[in-house]
Design an enzyme around this catalytic site. Structure first.
Site, PDB file in Angstrom:
ATOM      1  N   GLN A 107       0.857  -1.194   0.000  1.00  0.00           N
ATOM      2  CA  GLN A 107       0.000   0.000   0.000  1.00  0.00           C
ATOM      3  C   GLN A 107       0.892   1.242   0.000  1.00  0.00           C
ATOM      4  OE1 GLN A 107      -3.553  -0.542   2.883  1.00  0.00           O
ATOM      5  NE2 GLN A 107      -1.930  -1.893   3.662  1.00  0.00           N
ATOM      6  N   HIS A 125      -1.189   1.513  -4.479  1.00  0.00           N
ATOM      7  CA  HIS A 125      -1.560   2.924  -4.326  1.00  0.00           C
ATOM      8  C   HIS A 125      -0.635   3.872  -5.086  1.00  0.00           C
ATOM      9  CE1 HIS A 125      -3.585   1.639  -0.303  1.00  0.00           C
ATOM     10  NE2 HIS A 125      -4.298   1.292  -1.368  1.00  0.00           N
ATOM     11  N   GLY A 193       2.728  -4.456   9.033  1.00  0.00           N
ATOM     12  CA  GLY A 193       2.694  -3.001   9.224  1.00  0.00           C
ATOM     13  C   GLY A 193       1.531  -2.302   8.563  1.00  0.00           C
ATOM     14  N   SER A 195      -2.700  -1.123   9.309  1.00  0.00           N
ATOM     15  CA  SER A 195      -3.825  -1.077  10.249  1.00  0.00           C
ATOM     16  C   SER A 195      -4.994  -1.895   9.715  1.00  0.00           C
ATOM     17  CB  SER A 195      -4.257   0.364  10.478  1.00  0.00           C
ATOM     18  OG  SER A 195      -4.535   0.982   9.222  1.00  0.00           O
TER      19      SER A 195
HETATM   20  C1  BV8 Z   1     -11.742   2.879  -3.699  1.00  0.00           C
HETATM   21  C2  BV8 Z   1      -1.965   6.863  -1.499  1.00  0.00           C
HETATM   22  C3  BV8 Z   1     -13.644   2.837  -5.101  1.00  0.00           C
HETATM   23  C4  BV8 Z   1      -2.143   8.304  -1.149  1.00  0.00           C
HETATM   24  C5  BV8 Z   1      -3.606   5.693  -0.124  1.00  0.00           C
HETATM   25  C6  BV8 Z   1     -16.121   6.341   2.399  1.00  0.00           C
HETATM   26  C7  BV8 Z   1     -15.880   7.373   1.500  1.00  0.00           C
HETATM   27  C8  BV8 Z   1     -14.968   7.253   0.451  1.00  0.00           C
HETATM   28  C9  BV8 Z   1     -14.269   6.070   0.288  1.00  0.00           C
HETATM   29  C10 BV8 Z   1     -14.515   5.065   1.202  1.00  0.00           C
HETATM   30  C11 BV8 Z   1     -15.423   5.170   2.233  1.00  0.00           C
HETATM   31  N1  BV8 Z   1     -15.418   4.003   2.929  1.00  0.00           N
HETATM   32  C12 BV8 Z   1     -14.525   3.163   2.363  1.00  0.00           C
HETATM   33  C13 BV8 Z   1     -13.994   3.797   1.319  1.00  0.00           C
HETATM   34  C14 BV8 Z   1     -12.998   3.261   0.438  1.00  0.00           C
HETATM   35  C15 BV8 Z   1     -11.649   3.862   0.805  1.00  0.00           C
HETATM   36  C16 BV8 Z   1     -11.252   3.375   2.186  1.00  0.00           C
HETATM   37  O1  BV8 Z   1     -10.875   2.239   2.333  1.00  0.00           O
HETATM   38  N2  BV8 Z   1     -11.365   4.260   3.183  1.00  0.00           N
HETATM   39  C17 BV8 Z   1     -11.023   3.849   4.537  1.00  0.00           C
HETATM   40  C18 BV8 Z   1     -10.263   4.962   5.236  1.00  0.00           C
HETATM   41  C19 BV8 Z   1     -12.298   3.487   5.258  1.00  0.00           C
HETATM   42  N3  BV8 Z   1     -10.776   3.329  -0.188  1.00  0.00           N
HETATM   43  C20 BV8 Z   1     -10.593   4.007  -1.325  1.00  0.00           C
HETATM   44  O2  BV8 Z   1     -11.053   5.102  -1.545  1.00  0.00           O
HETATM   45  C21 BV8 Z   1      -9.798   3.263  -2.384  1.00  0.00           C
HETATM   46  N4  BV8 Z   1     -10.499   3.320  -3.614  1.00  0.00           N
HETATM   47  O3  BV8 Z   1     -12.362   2.347  -2.828  1.00  0.00           O
HETATM   48  O4  BV8 Z   1     -12.257   3.140  -4.933  1.00  0.00           O
HETATM   49  C22 BV8 Z   1     -13.933   3.207  -6.485  1.00  0.00           C
HETATM   50  C23 BV8 Z   1     -14.229   2.184  -7.393  1.00  0.00           C
HETATM   51  C24 BV8 Z   1     -14.553   2.546  -8.677  1.00  0.00           C
HETATM   52  C25 BV8 Z   1     -14.528   3.890  -9.072  1.00  0.00           C
HETATM   53  C26 BV8 Z   1     -14.171   4.894  -8.166  1.00  0.00           C
HETATM   54  C27 BV8 Z   1     -13.878   4.554  -6.861  1.00  0.00           C
HETATM   55  C28 BV8 Z   1      -8.449   3.910  -2.582  1.00  0.00           C
HETATM   56  C29 BV8 Z   1      -7.632   3.787  -1.320  1.00  0.00           C
HETATM   57  C30 BV8 Z   1      -6.216   4.278  -1.589  1.00  0.00           C
HETATM   58  C31 BV8 Z   1      -5.952   5.553  -0.790  1.00  0.00           C
HETATM   59  N5  BV8 Z   1      -4.560   5.966  -0.971  1.00  0.00           N
HETATM   60  N6  BV8 Z   1      -2.334   6.043  -0.347  1.00  0.00           N
HETATM   61  C32 BV8 Z   1      -1.089   8.805  -0.210  1.00  0.00           C
HETATM   62  O5  BV8 Z   1      -0.295   8.017   0.337  1.00  0.00           O
HETATM   63  O6  BV8 Z   1      -1.035  10.033  -0.035  1.00  0.00           O
HETATM   64  S1  BV8 Z   1      -3.968   4.829   1.254  1.00  0.00           S
HETATM   65  C33 BV8 Z   1      -2.930   5.212   2.538  1.00  0.00           C
HETATM   66  O7  BV8 Z   1      -3.409   4.436   3.650  1.00  0.00           O
HETATM   67  C34 BV8 Z   1      -1.484   4.799   2.404  1.00  0.00           C
HETATM   68  O8  BV8 Z   1      -1.179   4.163   1.182  1.00  0.00           O
HETATM   69  C35 BV8 Z   1      -1.325   3.786   3.539  1.00  0.00           C
HETATM   70  O9  BV8 Z   1      -0.391   2.813   3.279  1.00  0.00           O
HETATM   71  C36 BV8 Z   1      -2.675   3.240   3.517  1.00  0.00           C
HETATM   72  C37 BV8 Z   1      -3.151   2.274   4.495  1.00  0.00           C
HETATM   73  O10 BV8 Z   1      -2.742   2.620   5.766  1.00  0.00           O
HETATM   74  P1  BV8 Z   1      -1.607   1.690   6.431  1.00  0.00           P
HETATM   75  O11 BV8 Z   1      -0.575   1.375   5.415  1.00  0.00           O
HETATM   76  O12 BV8 Z   1      -2.254   0.552   7.089  1.00  0.00           O
HETATM   77  O13 BV8 Z   1      -0.985   2.708   7.420  1.00  0.00           O
HETATM   78  P2  BV8 Z   1      -1.561   3.103   8.852  1.00  0.00           P
HETATM   79  O14 BV8 Z   1      -0.854   4.347   9.261  1.00  0.00           O
HETATM   80  O15 BV8 Z   1      -3.048   3.076   8.844  1.00  0.00           O
HETATM   81  O16 BV8 Z   1      -1.108   1.879   9.780  1.00  0.00           O
HETATM   82  C38 BV8 Z   1       0.261   1.629   9.999  1.00  0.00           C
HETATM   83  C39 BV8 Z   1       0.329   0.323  10.754  1.00  0.00           C
HETATM   84  O17 BV8 Z   1       1.694   0.004  10.964  1.00  0.00           O
HETATM   85  C40 BV8 Z   1      -0.324   0.369  12.130  1.00  0.00           C
HETATM   86  O18 BV8 Z   1      -1.092  -0.821  12.302  1.00  0.00           O
HETATM   87  C41 BV8 Z   1       0.879   0.373  13.101  1.00  0.00           C
HETATM   88  O19 BV8 Z   1       0.574  -0.338  14.292  1.00  0.00           O
HETATM   89  C42 BV8 Z   1       1.892  -0.385  12.296  1.00  0.00           C
HETATM   90  N7  BV8 Z   1       3.292  -0.056  12.610  1.00  0.00           N
HETATM   91  C43 BV8 Z   1       3.818   1.168  12.894  1.00  0.00           C
HETATM   92  N8  BV8 Z   1       5.158   1.051  13.038  1.00  0.00           N
HETATM   93  C44 BV8 Z   1       5.466  -0.253  12.816  1.00  0.00           C
HETATM   94  C45 BV8 Z   1       4.283  -0.966  12.551  1.00  0.00           C
HETATM   95  N9  BV8 Z   1       4.268  -2.287  12.296  1.00  0.00           N
HETATM   96  C46 BV8 Z   1       5.455  -2.940  12.288  1.00  0.00           C
HETATM   97  N10 BV8 Z   1       6.645  -2.321  12.535  1.00  0.00           N
HETATM   98  C47 BV8 Z   1       6.679  -0.989  12.804  1.00  0.00           C
HETATM   99  N11 BV8 Z   1       7.867  -0.402  13.052  1.00  0.00           N
END
Ligand code: BV8
Length: 248
Positions: A107, A125, A193, A195
């Site tokens: 991601q 992504h 890594g 969420s």
């Molecule tokens: C889609 C690029 C449909 C940009 C990213 C309501 C309204 C609108 C949309 C939605 C909605 N409900 C659901 C959706 C869909 C939405 C979605 O999922 N929303 C979520 C928030 C509910 N998804 C989308 O919109 C996707 N597209 O659905 O399209 C569609 C279909 C047809 C036509 C049109 C549309 C697109 C999603 C892509 C978004 N872009 N990135 C940028 O980076 O600026 S996502 C972004 O979040 C990053 O890429 C990131 O990687 C990603 C996911 O987060 P994580 O990687 O998990 O990172 P996070 O910080 O959350 O967690 C880190 C983890 O690491 C934690 O668990 C922590 O404990 C752990 N950690 C920390 N340190 C360590 C560790 N683990 C191990 N070792 C360590 N040292």
């Protein structure tokens, strides 16, 4: 989790990997955290603290305030450019050739897996260091741009945007289909890594589970994936992954 327990769990994970020939890895921002790239949900500090990343990382956010969103990405790009892969990235690159089929689905947009030597990588992504035309959606080379203007304009006149997939935008169909097909065939799905909140990436471990795969999670804390994980290795990716490689 007790230290003794974590060592036992790592041995269990290694045994599962030893018996597998088809492996899918899903990584999230946590795998780059030890490189100094703040995770997506922890990233908002200083000037950016007041902004919700999900709003900035969206077409509407960009349309509403192109310069603010562009500046946010330039800020993040500088951090990515000055970062290097960590032991977790290098371990995943080293594990790749141990399996008949290995696919790393990320991601992350920092390209650190490729810089660490991983070859079979799907970047769901996109890539933060690339630029695309906001209207034509084609890649735009730096040579075509006046980077002193923020955001720069494509030769067609439209704004240029970072080459990432924003919230509300569809993941390109080919990489998504490749990731889902691999998840449905794998014997082990290693989730590192993330969420486990952002869809459709977060569906990959569930697809693997339904196909009978063993789900192994590496995370510094529990996530939305932990409940479906057979083995949960609590700890930093840069520490746990080398331990897995050492025992492999
Ligand atoms: C889609 C690029 C449909 C940009 C990213 C309501 C309204 C609108 C949309 C939605 C909605 N409900 C659901 C959706 C869909 C939405 C979605 O999922 N929303 C979520 C928030 C509910 N998804 C989308 O919109 C996707 N597209 O659905 O399209 C569609 C279909 C047809 C036509 C049109 C549309 C697109 C999603 C892509 C978004 N872009 N990135 C940028 O980076 O600026 S996502 C972004 O979040 C990053 O890429 C990131 O990687 C990603 C996911 O987060 P994580 O990687 O998990 O990172 P996070 O910080 O959350 O967690 C880190 C983890 O690491 C934690 O668990 C922590 O404990 C752990 N950690 C920390 N340190 C360590 C560790 N683990 C191990 N070792 C360590 N040292």
């Amino acid at each position: 989790m007790q230290q003794a327990n974590i060592e036992e769990l790592i041995k269990e994970a290694v045994e599962k990997l030893h018996r597998a020939s088809r492996v899918v890895v899903l990584t999230g921002a946590g795998v780059s955290a030890e490189c100094g790239i703040a995770t997506f949900r922890d990233a908002q500090t200083g000037l950016w603290e007041q902004f919700n990343p999900q709003e900035l990382a969206s077409p509407d956010g960009f349309r509403d305030n192109p310069k603010l969103v562009w500046d946010w990405y330039e800020y993040r790009r500088e951090i990515v450019r000055s970062s290097s892969p960590n032991p977790a990235h290098f371990t995943l690159a080293a594990l790749e050739d141990r399996f008949e089929k290995f696919l790393l689905v990320t991601q992350n947009v920092d390209e650190l897996h490729k810089r660490a030597g991983s070859r079979n990588v799907v970047e769901l992504h996109g890539r933060i260091l690339e630029n695309r035309c906001f209207e034509e959606d084609r890649l735009v080379a730096d040579e075509e741009l006046d980077l002193d203007i923020t955001p720069p304009r494509c030769p067609c006149g439209s704004y240029v945007r970072p080459g990432v997939v924003w919230f509300g935008e569809a993941i390109p169909s080919a990489p998504l289909a490749e990731a889902f097909a691999a998840a449905r065939r794998c014997e082990v799905c290693l989730v590192i890594g993330t969420s486990g909140v952002v869809q459709p990436a977060a569906s990959i471990p569930m697809l693997a589970l339904r196909a009978g795969a063993c789900i192994i999670e590496v995370n510094s804390e529990e996530s939305a994936i932990t409940d479906i994980s057979h083995i949960f290795l609590r700890g930093k990716a840069g520490v746990i992954l080398p331990e897995i490689k050492k025992l492999s």
